[in-house]
Design an enzyme around this catalytic site. Structure first.
Site, mmCIF file in Angstrom:
data_model
loop_
_atom_site.group_PDB
_atom_site.id
_atom_site.type_symbol
_atom_site.label_atom_id
_atom_site.label_comp_id
_atom_site.label_asym_id
_atom_site.label_seq_id
_atom_site.Cartn_x
_atom_site.Cartn_y
_atom_site.Cartn_z
ATOM 1 N N ARG A 147 -26.237 62.594 27.753
ATOM 2 C CA ARG A 147 -25.987 62.187 26.424
ATOM 3 C C ARG A 147 -24.467 63.130 26.048
ATOM 4 O O ARG A 147 -23.783 62.763 25.443
ATOM 5 C CB ARG A 147 -26.814 62.352 25.209
ATOM 6 C CG ARG A 147 -26.502 62.232 23.691
ATOM 7 C CD ARG A 147 -27.752 62.115 22.969
ATOM 8 N NE ARG A 147 -28.637 62.856 23.002
ATOM 9 C CZ ARG A 147 -28.617 64.071 22.541
ATOM 10 N NH1 ARG A 147 -27.645 64.596 21.766
ATOM 11 N NH2 ARG A 147 -29.613 65.068 22.667
ATOM 12 N N TYR A 175 -11.650 42.658 12.806
ATOM 13 C CA TYR A 175 -12.762 42.115 13.598
ATOM 14 C C TYR A 175 -13.998 41.889 12.335
ATOM 15 O O TYR A 175 -13.909 42.962 11.732
ATOM 16 C CB TYR A 175 -13.019 43.150 14.634
ATOM 17 C CG TYR A 175 -14.371 42.935 15.577
ATOM 18 C CD1 TYR A 175 -14.465 41.912 16.222
ATOM 19 C CD2 TYR A 175 -15.549 43.632 15.376
ATOM 20 C CE1 TYR A 175 -15.735 41.475 16.918
ATOM 21 C CE2 TYR A 175 -16.794 43.468 15.957
ATOM 22 C CZ TYR A 175 -16.732 42.307 16.630
ATOM 23 O OH TYR A 175 -18.163 41.907 17.489
ATOM 24 N N ASP A 214 -7.265 49.429 16.453
ATOM 25 C CA ASP A 214 -8.130 48.709 17.433
ATOM 26 C C ASP A 214 -7.004 48.080 18.572
ATOM 27 O O ASP A 214 -6.563 46.960 18.142
ATOM 28 C CB ASP A 214 -9.113 48.047 16.661
ATOM 29 C CG ASP A 214 -9.935 47.084 17.391
ATOM 30 O OD1 ASP A 214 -9.909 47.106 18.768
ATOM 31 O OD2 ASP A 214 -11.046 46.801 17.185
ATOM 32 N N LYS A 249 -14.830 43.928 26.121
ATOM 33 C CA LYS A 249 -13.702 42.544 26.217
ATOM 34 C C LYS A 249 -12.921 42.933 27.492
ATOM 35 O O LYS A 249 -13.259 42.742 28.519
ATOM 36 C CB LYS A 249 -12.741 42.524 25.040
ATOM 37 C CG LYS A 249 -13.720 42.829 23.624
ATOM 38 C CD LYS A 249 -14.687 41.738 23.446
ATOM 39 C CE LYS A 249 -15.727 41.915 22.254
ATOM 40 N NZ LYS A 249 -15.413 42.377 21.002
HETATM 41 C C1 LIG Z 1 -15.666 42.888 19.980
HETATM 42 C C2 LIG Z 1 -14.762 43.601 19.154
HETATM 43 C C3 LIG Z 1 -15.198 45.110 18.564
HETATM 44 C C4 LIG Z 1 -16.818 45.531 18.591
HETATM 45 O O1 LIG Z 1 -16.812 45.655 19.959
HETATM 46 P P1 LIG Z 1 -18.307 45.742 20.289
HETATM 47 O O2 LIG Z 1 -18.207 46.374 21.932
HETATM 48 O O3 LIG Z 1 -18.722 44.305 20.342
HETATM 49 O O4 LIG Z 1 -19.094 46.655 19.592
HETATM 50 C C5 LIG Z 1 -14.224 45.570 17.810
HETATM 51 N N1 LIG Z 1 -12.981 45.167 17.516
HETATM 52 C C6 LIG Z 1 -12.450 44.127 18.137
HETATM 53 C C7 LIG Z 1 -11.232 43.636 17.933
HETATM 54 C C8 LIG Z 1 -13.357 43.347 18.994
HETATM 55 O O5 LIG Z 1 -12.888 42.153 19.667
#
Ligand SMILES: *Cc1c(COP(=O)(O)O)cnc(C)c1O
Length: 399
Positions: free
Chosen positions: A57, A115, A189, A214
């Site tokens: 952790r 998101y 992001d 992603k």
């Molecule tokens: C999917 C996504 C998130 C969240 O990510 P997780 O891995 O599903 O928690 C945040 N921002 C964007 C732009 C995303 O596409």
């Protein structure tokens, strides 16, 4: 002859001789803890006097290698030094960072077209902690400057570009400069772009977050997230929050992400060229009302995208004529594209934001930000371009 019993032999590790082990590929350290050589080493480790791994952790070599690699990629071709902290998901990255840099009485300034989960996190969790949330159009620089001048409680500007799912773009350099001048952190992001397409830290942003689930992993095999920042002390704080909330990544997911990232450049080229081909096809189709793709010269933010992105990425959204009803018919006639609520995988994914990814975002916020009931989002994969166009063409013929 050894006198140990069978059960004892079974329950202990068969130690490998380290000198003979030189893995070519990043090993998966699938272990929750690391042993100490002796009690002195244990004491020194707990006192923070050495960098020894001891509990996953807190840190794990597989996880740290991936975090470091993403930090290196985010600062590629610059002298900027960045630190990465890998966590269990994109949401964990956002929550871990925001709870590190914000406290009760502070305010976060952001946009409506985020998101879906991020908007939900802000209103349902962060807002309850006595942290204010204000939405505005961050591409309006004069309004942004005035807002920061007027409201000294704003501590963070949080944004996405291109935004999900409208693909609206914001000039990162301008927002970061305005933030810097007022002592406000900027957080971006960068999930849609990956550091191959866009490097916000080089444009002045303080922190980058990703859902590594992603494009960075790229194969849909692991959930993960990362926070990357240039301020060592703040990043130490992010690490501390990660360790205390327990938002740490899993070694196996980190390892899968490490494998996926090896083809990142190749994949982003193919995602981008396929998306441009599809966007061009859709834009010319008589049954299509509108197409949002920053790579199209007709996109309102095309010039901003061109300035800060290497390629225009694999995400696009569009609206068919006839709104929701024809949109649903189109989705039902798609054969090749997968109907799945994620993005950035090798296959093309199709989604209806209003009923899926953004269903928990209040309708007025959705409408104000172009997330209309008839909007369809595509995460264009790395298939053959002709097969993708043919699939959409046959589905459009049937509506
Ligand atoms: C999917 C996504 C998130 C969240 O990510 P997780 O891995 O599903 O928690 C945040 N921002 C964007 C732009 C995303 O596409």
């Amino acid at each position: 002859m050894k006198k140990r019993h069978f059960g004892t032999l079974c329950s202990h590790e068969q130690k490998i001789r380290q000198k003979t082990v030189r893995p070519h590929v990043l090993p998966l350290y699938q272990t929750s803890s690391f042993e100490f050589e002796d009690i002195q080493e244990g004491i020194a480790t707990f006192q923070g006097k050495n960098e020894q791994h001891f509990y996953s952790r807190y840190g794990n070599p597989t996880i740290e290698a991936v975090a470091e690699k993403i930090a290196v990629l985010e600062t590629y071709q610059s002298d900027i030094e960045a630190t990465g902290v890998l966590v269990s998901s994109g949401m964990a990255a956002i929550a871990t960072l925001l709870t590190t840099i914000l406290q009760s009485g502070d305010k976060i300034l952001t946009q409506g077209n985020l998101y879906g989960g991020t908007t939900e996190l802000l209103y349902k969790v962060i807002g309850r902690m006595g942290i204010g949330i204000e939405l505005m159009d961050l591409s309006d620089e004069t309004a942004l400057e005035e807002c920061l001048k007027r409201d000294k409680t704003i501590k963070v500007i949080y944004f996405e570009t291109p935004a999900n799912p409208s693909l609206a773009c914001v000039d990162i350099q301008k927002v970061a400069a305005i933030g810097k001048a007022k002592g406000v952190f900027t957080v971006l992001d960068n999930t849609f772009c990956t550091p191959y397409l866009q490097q916000p830290l080089l444009l002045g942003a303080d922190f980058v977050v990703h859902s590594t689930t992603k494009y960075l992993n790229g194969h849909g095999t692991a959930t993960g997230g990362v926070v990357v920042g240039t301020d060592k002390e703040m990043m130490r704080g992010v690490w501390q929050t990660m360790k205390l909330f327990g938002t740490n990544a899993s070694p196996f997911d980190a390892w899968l992400t490490s494998n996926g990232m090896k083809t990142l450049e190749l994949r982003m080229h193919r995602h981008s060229s396929n998306a441009l081909a599809l966007a061009t096809f859709l834009a010319e189709h008589e049954k299509i009302e509108s197409v949002n793709y920053p790579g199209l010269a007709t996109h309102p933010d095309h010039l901003i995208a061109q300035k800060q992105m290497r390629l225009f990425g694999g995400m696009l959204s569009f609206e068919v004529k006839g709104g929701l009803e024809t949109g649903v018919r189109l989705l039902n006639n798609i054969e090749l594209c997968t109907l799945a609520p994620t993005l950035g995988d090798t296959d093309t994914l199709i989604l209806h934001p209003a009923s899926m990814s953004h269903v928990n975002v209040p309708r007025d916020i959705r409408m104000k930000n172009g997330i209309t009931d008839g909007l369809i989002r595509l995460s264009v994969g790395i298939e053959n371009e002709e097969d993708l166009i043919a699939d959409l063409a046959q589905a459009l013929d049937k509506i």
